[in-house]
Enzyme design. Structure first.
Site: not given
Ligand SMILES: NC(=O)c1ccc[n+]([C@@H]2O[C@H](COP(=O)([O-])OP(=O)(O)OC[C@H]3O[C@@H](n4cnc5c(N)ncnc54)[C@H](OP(=O)(O)O)[C@@H]3O)[C@@H](O)[C@H]2O)c1
Ligand SMILES: *[C@@H]1O[C@H](CO)[C@@H](O)[C@H](O)[C@H]1NC(C)=O
Ligand SMILES: *[C@@H]1O[C@H](CO)[C@@H](O)[C@H](O)[C@H]1NC(C)=O
Ligand SMILES: *[C@@H]1O[C@H](CO)[C@@H](O)[C@H](O)[C@H]1NC(C)=O
Length: 328
Positions: A72, A77, A106, A139
């Site tokens: 994704d 980004y 997106k 998006h």
């Molecule tokens: N459509 C939208 O509006 C929208 C909005 C937000 C996000 N997104 C998409 O969704 C994806 C995921 O959401 P997100 O990045 O906001 O949050 P997330 O995936 O819930 O959390 C990411 C965080 O968790 C840490 N992490 C990951 N796996 C872990 C584990 N097993 N143990 C401990 N820490 C862990 C990562 O750190 P490290 O990298 O240091 O491991 C990072 O700080 C985004 O990257 C993006 O592609 C889309």
């Protein structure tokens, strides 16, 4: 196209790396039901974290080696180039073919005008170095000009531009992100084209049961962003649970899994495709390793009790916009 035969063949080739199950989208295309997020998040001051080195490229390469087949990204980004390099490297190394991997990007808010929609995808495809993406999403439903003032372009016009891109073969499927039920209804009623995917925030603190029920009834596949929600925050004002919560640790120990794996498994069992982000090899590998166990009814009930409609992603900066999607 990811055909069933190809997926089966890939399974045979990669006996050591377990691939995620796939779901059939409402246009007949297949989507792996687990993906890697590539948004680097925000800095403590609230601006977008800079993309400085090659950490996203390395993360995507590690992920593909581990068995991820769904990545994704988004124009906003600034990670599309690195995703593209990683995918090309893995194709060159013979690990995957282009048709084995599902790439989502997106359209950003400053390209909502109908004539700007193809320009948005064209720019993304050039950065990715690809001839098509598998899924292109709007998006957000609300437009903004590059100078950050509101663009009141109707998202229906944007959607019509998206449909045209699918017809031209530049994206295999089209969908939306951060839309509400009324907006989804309007897209279907006015254009007859139901989005294949809705990407929204789904975590323990925001489980969105009625939105999920609507999507199930209309064959819209839900991709869940920010699956970890408030799990890693050391901030007492954000709602529980945390990664060290005794209830979650007990469930994890029962299954010989980690708390993040329990959360991802729960999101998956809600019928949602989780797209956790990590740039760390051990976490990337750990996060995908959730397809060899099931939660019990009792555990699911415990996990459902944390739902309180709490969003980690604060969009209230745009709440004055006529197309703001969430509760005011
Ligand atoms: N459509 C939208 O509006 C929208 C909005 C937000 C996000 N997104 C998409 O969704 C994806 C995921 O959401 P997100 O990045 O906001 O949050 P997330 O995936 O819930 O959390 C990411 C965080 O968790 C840490 N992490 C990951 N796996 C872990 C584990 N097993 N143990 C401990 N820490 C862990 C990562 O750190 P490290 O990298 O240091 O491991 C990072 O700080 C985004 O990257 C993006 O592609 C889309
Ligand atoms: C969704 O639509 C696709 C394509 O028509 C179909 O194959 C699939 O079974 C449908 N899924 C559900 C859950 O209705
Ligand atoms: C912002 O950009 C839009 C579109 O180009 C323009 O119409 C508007 O006047 C600009 N507003 C400001 C405050 O610069
Ligand atoms: C803690 O979380 C709340 C709610 O999300 C947020 O408003 C606040 O800025 C956060 N505080 C810190 C220090 O991160």
């Amino acid at each position: 196209m990811l055909s069933r035969a190809l997926v089966g063949f890939a399974l045979l080739l990669h006996v050591n790396c377990k691939l995620a199950p796939v779901v059939t989208l409402n246009d007949g295309n297949l989507m792996p039901a687990f993906g890697l997020g590539t948004w680097l998040g925000t800095t403590p001051s609230g601006s977008l974290a800079p993309v400085e080195n090659d950490e996203v490229q390395r993360a995507v390469e590690v992920a593909i080696d581990a068995g991820y087949r769904h990545i994704d990204t988004a124009a906003i980004y600034s990670t599309e180039e690195q995703v593209g390099v990683a995918v090309r490297n893995k194709i060159k190394q013979g690990v995957i073919k282009r048709e084995d991997i599902f790439i989502t990007t997106k359209l950003w808010n400053d390209h909502h005008a109908r004539e700007d929609v193809p320009k948005g995808l064209d720019s993304s495809l050039r950065k990715l170095g690809m001839e098509y993406v598998d899924l292109y999403l709007i998006h957000f439903p609300f437009g903004t000009y590059p100078n950050m003032t509101d663009d009141h372009t109707d998202y229906l016009d944007t959607w019509r531009g998206m449909i045209e891109l699918k017809e031209r073969g530049l994206t295999r499927s089209v969908g939306v992100s951060n839309f509400n039920v009324a907006m989804l209804e309007r897209l279907a009623a006015e254009t007859g084209v139901v989005p294949t995917v809705l990407q929204v925030e789904i975590s323990l603190t925001i489980q969105q049961p009625s939105l999920l029920a609507y999507c199930r009834a209309h064959n819209i596949s839900v991709v869940g962003y920010t699956p970890f929600g408030t799990l890693f925050l050391h901030n007492k004002t954000a709602p529980p649970p945390r990664v060290d919560s005794p209830e979650l640790v007990a469930i994890a120990q029962r299954h010989y899994k980690t708390v993040p794996q329990i959360v991802l498994r729960y999101v998956y069992e809600l019928g949602v495709t989780p797209i956790p982000k990590s740039v760390k090899k051990s976490r990337i590998e750990q996060n995908l390793d959730i397809f060899d166990f099931e939660l019990s009814e009792e555990e699911r009930q415990q996990l459902s009790s944390y739902d309180q409609n709490y969003r980690s992603l604060d969009l209230s900066l745009w709440k004055h916009h006529p197309y703001y999607p969430f509760e005011q």
